[in-house]
Write a protein that holds these residues in place. Sequence first.
Motif, PDB file in Angstrom:
ATOM      1  N   LEU A 212      30.398  -6.221  11.435  1.00 51.83           N
ATOM      2  CA  LEU A 212      31.769  -5.804  11.714  1.00 51.83           C
ATOM      3  C   LEU A 212      32.047  -4.441  11.089  1.00 51.83           C
ATOM      4  O   LEU A 212      32.792  -3.625  11.646  1.00 51.83           O
ATOM      5  N   GLY A 213      31.463  -4.184   9.922  1.00 55.19           N
ATOM      6  CA  GLY A 213      31.661  -2.907   9.255  1.00 55.19           C
ATOM      7  C   GLY A 213      30.877  -1.773   9.875  1.00 55.19           C
ATOM      8  O   GLY A 213      31.318  -0.616   9.865  1.00 55.19           O
ATOM      9  N   ASN A 214      29.706  -2.089  10.454  1.00 58.60           N
ATOM     10  CA  ASN A 214      28.857  -1.057  11.060  1.00 58.60           C
ATOM     11  C   ASN A 214      27.956  -1.720  12.100  1.00 58.60           C
ATOM     12  O   ASN A 214      26.813  -2.065  11.809  1.00 58.60           O
ATOM     13  N   PRO A 215      28.460  -1.926  13.324  1.00 55.09           N
ATOM     14  CA  PRO A 215      27.691  -2.638  14.347  1.00 55.09           C
ATOM     15  C   PRO A 215      26.393  -1.920  14.702  1.00 55.09           C
ATOM     16  O   PRO A 215      26.385  -0.701  14.918  1.00 55.09           O
TER      17      PRO A 215
ATOM     18  N   VAL B 236      29.174  -7.705  18.859  1.00 56.12           N
ATOM     19  CA  VAL B 236      30.312  -7.563  17.948  1.00 56.12           C
ATOM     20  C   VAL B 236      31.332  -6.580  18.525  1.00 56.12           C
ATOM     21  O   VAL B 236      32.548  -6.813  18.452  1.00 56.12           O
ATOM     22  N   GLY B 237      30.856  -5.482  19.128  1.00 57.16           N
ATOM     23  CA  GLY B 237      31.765  -4.524  19.751  1.00 57.16           C
ATOM     24  C   GLY B 237      32.577  -5.144  20.874  1.00 57.16           C
ATOM     25  O   GLY B 237      33.776  -4.895  20.998  1.00 57.16           O
ATOM     26  N   ASP B 238      31.939  -5.972  21.689  1.00 58.50           N
ATOM     27  CA  ASP B 238      32.656  -6.668  22.761  1.00 58.50           C
ATOM     28  C   ASP B 238      33.723  -7.596  22.187  1.00 58.50           C
ATOM     29  O   ASP B 238      34.859  -7.656  22.687  1.00 58.50           O
ATOM     30  N   TYR B 239      33.347  -8.313  21.127  1.00 56.27           N
ATOM     31  CA  TYR B 239      34.304  -9.218  20.486  1.00 56.27           C
ATOM     32  C   TYR B 239      35.479  -8.431  19.913  1.00 56.27           C
ATOM     33  O   TYR B 239      36.647  -8.797  20.105  1.00 56.27           O
TER      34      TYR B 239
ATOM     35  N   ASN C 241      40.925  -6.985  18.963  1.00 54.03           N
ATOM     36  CA  ASN C 241      41.805  -5.948  18.425  1.00 54.03           C
ATOM     37  C   ASN C 241      42.841  -5.437  19.419  1.00 54.03           C
ATOM     38  O   ASN C 241      43.667  -4.596  19.067  1.00 54.03           O
ATOM     39  N   ALA C 242      42.814  -5.931  20.650  1.00 50.24           N
ATOM     40  CA  ALA C 242      43.695  -5.366  21.683  1.00 50.24           C
ATOM     41  C   ALA C 242      45.169  -5.487  21.308  1.00 50.24           C
ATOM     42  O   ALA C 242      45.937  -4.525  21.441  1.00 50.24           O
ATOM     43  N   GLY C 243      45.581  -6.661  20.846  1.00 49.00           N
ATOM     44  CA  GLY C 243      46.988  -6.872  20.542  1.00 49.00           C
ATOM     45  C   GLY C 243      47.474  -6.059  19.363  1.00 49.00           C
ATOM     46  O   GLY C 243      48.511  -5.377  19.436  1.00 49.00           O
ATOM     47  N   VAL C 244      46.741  -6.092  18.260  1.00 50.65           N
ATOM     48  CA  VAL C 244      47.173  -5.353  17.075  1.00 50.65           C
ATOM     49  C   VAL C 244      47.035  -3.853  17.301  1.00 50.65           C
ATOM     50  O   VAL C 244      47.835  -3.065  16.786  1.00 50.65           O
TER      51      VAL C 244
END
Length: 220
Positions: A16-19, A27-30, A35-38
């Motif tokens: 998560l810190g450096n994919p 992880v990028g897809d997730y 993160n879309a809402g925030v």
Amino acid sequence: MVDLTKLDLAVLARQLGNPEGEIGRAVGDYMSRHNAGVSAAAWRRLDLKPGARVLEVGFGNGQLIPPLLALEPDLAYTGIDISETMLAEAAAFNRALVEARRVDLKLASVEAMPFPAGAFDRAVSVNTIYFWPNPERALAEFHRVLGRDGVLVLAGITPEAAASLPITQHGFRVYDRQRLEDMLRRAGFRSPEIEIHRETTARLEGGTHERSYHIIRALA
């Protein structure tokens, strides 16, 4: 297909810190979904104007760049990320925008941004502050590259929400409201405002849970 639910939490936190690599792409897809809402909530606090020069730190796979650009005409977007994997993914996803010079993507650290002073009108970063080795140096860099009266918006999980997430015990640095305000002021920012954003978030393993974020807005 990478099943992120099967990963050791320490491995997932590091990604998560450096994919990186195949896991990093998953992880990028997730993150682009998660993160879309925030991210949308953070963008609303940028007070964007047509033609504004916008900097984003931590663009991930770049799938959230087009909806940000759609908010105002002629935004000039520059993004930096420390992940070579995410840079490649974002450049491929936004190839047409990059070729049209509406999007500029660079591999760089938040603590050493390759831009002159006052290069941007707005800056934003979502769910990255936990991984900054030196947050005060990073905030000083944000302050340097923002023009006078530029706006910085950051979003990060609250300590209360982090306490219910075991993954945050693996290298996350989560800050409370007072620490965030103090760091911003020491970096030269003015009028910090912190709001709480709450949303229902999908769990990796299925189901949903409630999560709260600090959304921080400050003037350069």
